[in-house]
Design a protein around this motif. Structure first.
Motif, PDB file in Angstrom:
ATOM      1  N   UNK A  11      94.400  81.518  56.738  1.00  0.00           N
ATOM      2  CA  UNK A  11      94.780  80.241  55.967  1.00  0.00           C
ATOM      3  C   UNK A  11      95.904  79.539  56.121  1.00  0.00           C
ATOM      4  N   UNK A  12      96.607  80.440  56.882  1.00  0.00           N
ATOM      5  CA  UNK A  12      98.187  80.059  57.273  1.00  0.00           C
ATOM      6  C   UNK A  12      99.164  80.072  55.856  1.00  0.00           C
ATOM      7  N   UNK A  13      98.572  81.113  54.847  1.00  0.00           N
ATOM      8  CA  UNK A  13      99.417  81.235  53.432  1.00  0.00           C
ATOM      9  C   UNK A  13     100.035  82.646  53.622  1.00  0.00           C
ATOM     10  N   UNK A  14     101.105  82.550  53.061  1.00  0.00           N
ATOM     11  CA  UNK A  14     101.918  84.126  52.779  1.00  0.00           C
ATOM     12  C   UNK A  14     102.216  83.917  51.254  1.00  0.00           C
ATOM     13  N   UNK A  15     102.265  85.230  50.748  1.00  0.00           N
ATOM     14  CA  UNK A  15     102.781  85.422  49.120  1.00  0.00           C
ATOM     15  C   UNK A  15     104.235  85.442  49.278  1.00  0.00           C
ATOM     16  N   UNK A  65     100.190  68.674  44.494  1.00  0.00           N
ATOM     17  CA  UNK A  65      99.079  69.638  45.007  1.00  0.00           C
ATOM     18  C   UNK A  65      99.715  70.559  45.762  1.00  0.00           C
ATOM     19  N   UNK A  66     100.857  70.425  46.425  1.00  0.00           N
ATOM     20  CA  UNK A  66     101.293  71.714  47.329  1.00  0.00           C
ATOM     21  C   UNK A  66     102.246  72.491  46.424  1.00  0.00           C
ATOM     22  N   UNK A  67     102.621  71.883  45.250  1.00  0.00           N
ATOM     23  CA  UNK A  67     103.624  72.619  44.064  1.00  0.00           C
ATOM     24  C   UNK A  67     102.311  73.689  43.339  1.00  0.00           C
ATOM     25  N   UNK A  68     101.328  73.221  43.360  1.00  0.00           N
ATOM     26  CA  UNK A  68     100.258  73.628  42.638  1.00  0.00           C
ATOM     27  C   UNK A  68      99.595  75.000  43.512  1.00  0.00           C
ATOM     28  N   UNK A  69      99.861  74.822  44.741  1.00  0.00           N
ATOM     29  CA  UNK A  69      99.355  75.807  45.660  1.00  0.00           C
ATOM     30  C   UNK A  69     100.443  76.965  45.717  1.00  0.00           C
ATOM     31  N   UNK A  70     101.890  76.483  45.619  1.00  0.00           N
ATOM     32  CA  UNK A  70     102.865  77.589  45.471  1.00  0.00           C
ATOM     33  C   UNK A  70     102.689  78.307  44.104  1.00  0.00           C
ATOM     34  N   UNK A  71     102.420  77.706  43.043  1.00  0.00           N
ATOM     35  CA  UNK A  71     101.967  78.473  41.736  1.00  0.00           C
ATOM     36  C   UNK A  71     100.923  79.494  41.944  1.00  0.00           C
ATOM     37  N   UNK A  74     101.946  82.350  43.694  1.00  0.00           N
ATOM     38  CA  UNK A  74     102.948  83.223  42.897  1.00  0.00           C
ATOM     39  C   UNK A  74     101.753  84.196  42.020  1.00  0.00           C
ATOM     40  N   UNK A  75     100.923  83.491  41.636  1.00  0.00           N
ATOM     41  CA  UNK A  75      99.675  84.161  40.644  1.00  0.00           C
ATOM     42  C   UNK A  75      99.360  85.280  41.402  1.00  0.00           C
ATOM     43  N   UNK A  76      98.861  84.918  42.828  1.00  0.00           N
ATOM     44  CA  UNK A  76      98.291  86.066  43.501  1.00  0.00           C
ATOM     45  C   UNK A  76      99.002  87.150  43.661  1.00  0.00           C
ATOM     46  N   UNK A  77     100.583  87.014  43.829  1.00  0.00           N
ATOM     47  CA  UNK A  77     101.269  87.913  44.081  1.00  0.00           C
ATOM     48  C   UNK A  77     101.325  88.979  42.848  1.00  0.00           C
ATOM     49  N   UNK A  78     101.315  88.414  41.712  1.00  0.00           N
ATOM     50  CA  UNK A  78     101.306  89.261  40.364  1.00  0.00           C
ATOM     51  C   UNK A  78     100.215  89.924  40.433  1.00  0.00           C
ATOM     52  N   UNK A  79      99.009  89.171  40.505  1.00  0.00           N
ATOM     53  CA  UNK A  79      97.437  89.785  40.715  1.00  0.00           C
ATOM     54  C   UNK A  79      97.313  91.033  41.628  1.00  0.00           C
ATOM     55  N   UNK A 118      91.941  75.192  44.992  1.00  0.00           N
ATOM     56  CA  UNK A 118      91.504  75.476  46.496  1.00  0.00           C
ATOM     57  C   UNK A 118      92.061  76.721  47.196  1.00  0.00           C
ATOM     58  N   UNK A 119      93.131  76.912  46.708  1.00  0.00           N
ATOM     59  CA  UNK A 119      93.768  78.657  46.965  1.00  0.00           C
ATOM     60  C   UNK A 119      92.626  79.507  46.598  1.00  0.00           C
TER      61      UNK A 119
END
Length: 156
Positions: A11-15, A65-71, A74-79, A118-119
């Motif tokens: 998806x082109x995303x990184x933690x 919405x992009x800010x919510x994606x960053x959140x 961050x949640x996934x990092x801690x998860x 969406x993430x």
């Protein structure tokens, strides 16, 4: 690399890199197979990426919405920490709580928090569906535009 991290990469995303919390709290708390994740703002490498209040315009809502994606990242990092490094242990995202720094009368909080939803749907498919709140607030830590918390169930 597990399936969830492969989807993240596809998806082109990184933690994010690790960071120091802005207050005195645990980043997560486990109770058996349930993980309660503390709220995460749209912060990356110690800096707030999107500040509030979010204006009621299409461009501002898209940025929020992009800010919510960053959140969500961050949640996934801690998860991932709570899962001993294996996000494939996630059985389901039970609930998201979303907070948007905005003026009274702002009606697009659900559209903003969709950025986080969406993430989770991209990474976990049907297991990413969750109950959710999307609330407007008059301020967040660091004047962040968005904060999101979550409750997640793990596999046994």
């Amino acid at each position: 690399m597990g399936r969830v991290e492969q989807r993240l990469q596809a998806a082109g995303l990184t933690l994010p890199p690790d960071w120091t919390p802005r207050g005195r709290f645990l980043p997560y708390r486990r109770d058996g197979l349930v993980v309660y994740l503390s709220g995460q703002i749209c912060e990356w490498d110690g800096a707030v990426t999107h500040t509030g209040p979010v204006a009621d315009t299409p461009d501002a809502i898209a940025q929020a919405r992009k800010a919510a994606q960053v959140c969500a990242l961050n949640l996934l990092y801690r998860l991932r920490e709570a899962c001993d490094g294996d996000l494939d242990r996630v059985d389901g995202i039970l609930r998201l709580g979303g907070f948007v720094n905005c003026a009274p009368g702002f009606g697009a909080t659900p559209a903003v928090i969709d950025g986080a939803t969406e993430v989770f749907l991209t990474l976990f498919g049907d297991a990413g569906w969750h109950a959710r709140t999307a609330v407007g607030v008059c301020g967040l830590p660091g004047n962040a535009a968005v904060e999101v918390d979550a409750v997640v169930r793990l596999r046994g």
